[in-house]
Design an enzyme around this catalytic site. Sequence first.
Site, PDB file in Angstrom:
ATOM      1  N   ASP A 106      59.881  30.165  52.464  1.00  0.00           N
ATOM      2  CA  ASP A 106      59.015  31.086  51.731  1.00  0.00           C
ATOM      3  C   ASP A 106      59.083  30.749  50.249  1.00  0.00           C
ATOM      4  O   ASP A 106      60.154  30.435  49.729  1.00  0.00           O
ATOM      5  CB  ASP A 106      59.459  32.534  51.960  1.00  0.00           C
ATOM      6  N   THR A 121      56.299  34.455  46.570  1.00  0.00           N
ATOM      7  CA  THR A 121      55.247  34.942  45.692  1.00  0.00           C
ATOM      8  C   THR A 121      55.320  36.463  45.672  1.00  0.00           C
ATOM      9  O   THR A 121      56.250  37.056  46.227  1.00  0.00           O
ATOM     10  CB  THR A 121      53.876  34.462  46.179  1.00  0.00           C
ATOM     11  N   ALA A 179      52.911  31.989  56.661  1.00  0.00           N
ATOM     12  CA  ALA A 179      52.658  31.988  55.220  1.00  0.00           C
ATOM     13  C   ALA A 179      51.168  31.996  54.919  1.00  0.00           C
ATOM     14  O   ALA A 179      50.429  31.128  55.389  1.00  0.00           O
ATOM     15  CB  ALA A 179      53.313  30.765  54.570  1.00  0.00           C
ATOM     16  N   THR A 221      46.626  28.190  49.181  1.00  0.00           N
ATOM     17  CA  THR A 221      47.693  28.527  50.122  1.00  0.00           C
ATOM     18  C   THR A 221      47.245  28.408  51.568  1.00  0.00           C
ATOM     19  O   THR A 221      47.908  27.768  52.391  1.00  0.00           O
ATOM     20  CB  THR A 221      48.197  29.955  49.854  1.00  0.00           C
ATOM     21  N   THR A 243      43.980  35.738  61.940  1.00  0.00           N
ATOM     22  CA  THR A 243      43.436  37.086  61.840  1.00  0.00           C
ATOM     23  C   THR A 243      42.120  37.211  62.600  1.00  0.00           C
ATOM     24  O   THR A 243      41.383  36.224  62.749  1.00  0.00           O
ATOM     25  CB  THR A 243      43.197  37.451  60.358  1.00  0.00           C
ATOM     26  N   ASP A 244      41.806  38.433  63.021  1.00  0.00           N
ATOM     27  CA  ASP A 244      40.501  38.678  63.646  1.00  0.00           C
ATOM     28  C   ASP A 244      39.356  38.619  62.645  1.00  0.00           C
ATOM     29  O   ASP A 244      38.184  38.542  63.037  1.00  0.00           O
ATOM     30  CB  ASP A 244      40.486  40.016  64.379  1.00  0.00           C
ATOM     31  N   GLU A 245      39.651  38.624  61.362  1.00  0.00           N
ATOM     32  CA  GLU A 245      38.584  38.618  60.346  1.00  0.00           C
ATOM     33  C   GLU A 245      37.789  37.316  60.344  1.00  0.00           C
ATOM     34  O   GLU A 245      36.677  37.265  59.803  1.00  0.00           O
ATOM     35  CB  GLU A 245      39.160  38.911  58.961  1.00  0.00           C
ATOM     36  N   TYR A 300      38.938  35.488  51.778  1.00  0.00           N
ATOM     37  CA  TYR A 300      40.148  35.488  52.604  1.00  0.00           C
ATOM     38  C   TYR A 300      39.840  35.019  54.019  1.00  0.00           C
ATOM     39  O   TYR A 300      40.480  34.104  54.552  1.00  0.00           O
ATOM     40  CB  TYR A 300      40.771  36.885  52.645  1.00  0.00           C
ATOM     41  N   ALA A 344      37.317  33.375  55.149  1.00  0.00           N
ATOM     42  CA  ALA A 344      36.856  31.989  55.168  1.00  0.00           C
ATOM     43  C   ALA A 344      38.026  31.019  55.056  1.00  0.00           C
ATOM     44  O   ALA A 344      38.054  29.972  55.719  1.00  0.00           O
ATOM     45  CB  ALA A 344      35.853  31.754  54.043  1.00  0.00           C
ATOM     46  N   LYS A 393      41.117  31.573  56.013  1.00  0.00           N
ATOM     47  CA  LYS A 393      41.842  31.588  57.280  1.00  0.00           C
ATOM     48  C   LYS A 393      41.058  30.853  58.372  1.00  0.00           C
ATOM     49  O   LYS A 393      41.642  30.162  59.218  1.00  0.00           O
ATOM     50  CB  LYS A 393      42.142  33.023  57.709  1.00  0.00           C
ATOM     51  N   ARG A 447      38.579  49.780  62.338  1.00  0.00           N
ATOM     52  CA  ARG A 447      39.620  48.769  62.499  1.00  0.00           C
ATOM     53  C   ARG A 447      40.435  49.082  63.749  1.00  0.00           C
ATOM     54  O   ARG A 447      40.642  50.239  64.113  1.00  0.00           O
ATOM     55  CB  ARG A 447      40.552  48.734  61.270  1.00  0.00           C
ATOM     56  N   ASP A 485      31.809  50.681  47.803  1.00  0.00           N
ATOM     57  CA  ASP A 485      32.241  49.887  48.940  1.00  0.00           C
ATOM     58  C   ASP A 485      32.664  48.490  48.494  1.00  0.00           C
ATOM     59  O   ASP A 485      32.149  47.935  47.515  1.00  0.00           O
ATOM     60  CB  ASP A 485      31.107  49.787  49.963  1.00  0.00           C
ATOM     61  N   ARG A 486      33.615  47.938  49.230  1.00  0.00           N
ATOM     62  CA  ARG A 486      34.064  46.563  48.989  1.00  0.00           C
ATOM     63  C   ARG A 486      32.917  45.587  49.259  1.00  0.00           C
ATOM     64  O   ARG A 486      32.122  45.766  50.178  1.00  0.00           O
ATOM     65  CB  ARG A 486      35.231  46.267  49.926  1.00  0.00           C
TER      66      ARG A 486
END
Length: 333
Positions: A31, A34, A80, A98, A132-134, A158, A160, A162, A222, A280-281
């Site tokens: 690790d 960070t 990580a 990363t 991730t499921d995203e 994020y 994209a 992953k 979610r 909203d985000r």
Amino acid sequence: MIFVTGGAGFIGSNFVVGWLACSREPLLVIDNLTYAGNLENLASVSDRPGFGFERVDICDGAALSALLRTHQPRAVLHFAAETHVDRSILGPGEFVRTNVTGTFSLLEAARAYWSGLAGDARQTFRFLHVSTDEVYGSLGPVDPPFCETSSYAPNSPYAASKAASDHLVRAYHHTYGLPTLTTNCSNNYGPYQFPEKVIPLFVTNLFDGRQVPLYGDGLNVRDWLHVEDHCRGIALALTAGVPGEIYNIGGGTELTNRQLTERLLDACAAGWERVDAVEDRKAHDRRYSVDCSKLAELGYTPKVNFDEGLAATIDWYRDNRTWWEPLRAATAR
């Protein structure tokens, strides 16, 4: 021995603690510490026989290669990552570095190491990538859950980053034969989650009499997965999964953000006057849900009841102010 990258983070540290509670196999945490990596997460096991730690950036291929040659692990578990969507919107470059470059460096080091193995060591080696499921994008209200063959449609930097790392892992299996596994999880919760994520953010704010921010209309859905169930799913995929395959890991509890907020308010004896409706985000996915039947065929089922898990998580943050308060103060500056 196994390697665990990102083992001082939220999910990685829970995996390490759970692993050492039931296995005598040595483990090395890698690790870079960070902002979200914290050795305090590992304090309960840091003096256990078989525990090791190396502070290394996963983009440092030479350092990774040296560790692999020295310790000769039978598996690399890759936790990580940069994971917070809001941070990826504000600064996507670190996520690309990363999540994409770091995964590439680790894959290259693992491929060179694995290529030098022989016999059973070569046959049994595994590279497990935690994702991730995203990466699948967004579902409509009546769409069936994502399965492992769902198309990728990431909508945030994020997600994209992953997705790119997932594709690299797949390519290293199909091109070079590296025995890889990928797990795609739904939203995690539990102890040691960094206080920028929704559940620890809301409960720590409520403890301190602060407001909590609810994005948009609060109807984004979610699927909630306790981190212990996630770690059990990862261990199962490592043990029984087929190289080259993807396995979804979910908790089976779908809630709108508004429903989650109601539960957190009730648990903290607070009312809706403590909620601020905020803009909203950007690119806020409407719904996530994953079909876990593929991993269920190997024996997976979530064990932590959501209401009980949420109550225990809230109690953990209530009892561990000395852990989260400095982190929140440091990131607020």
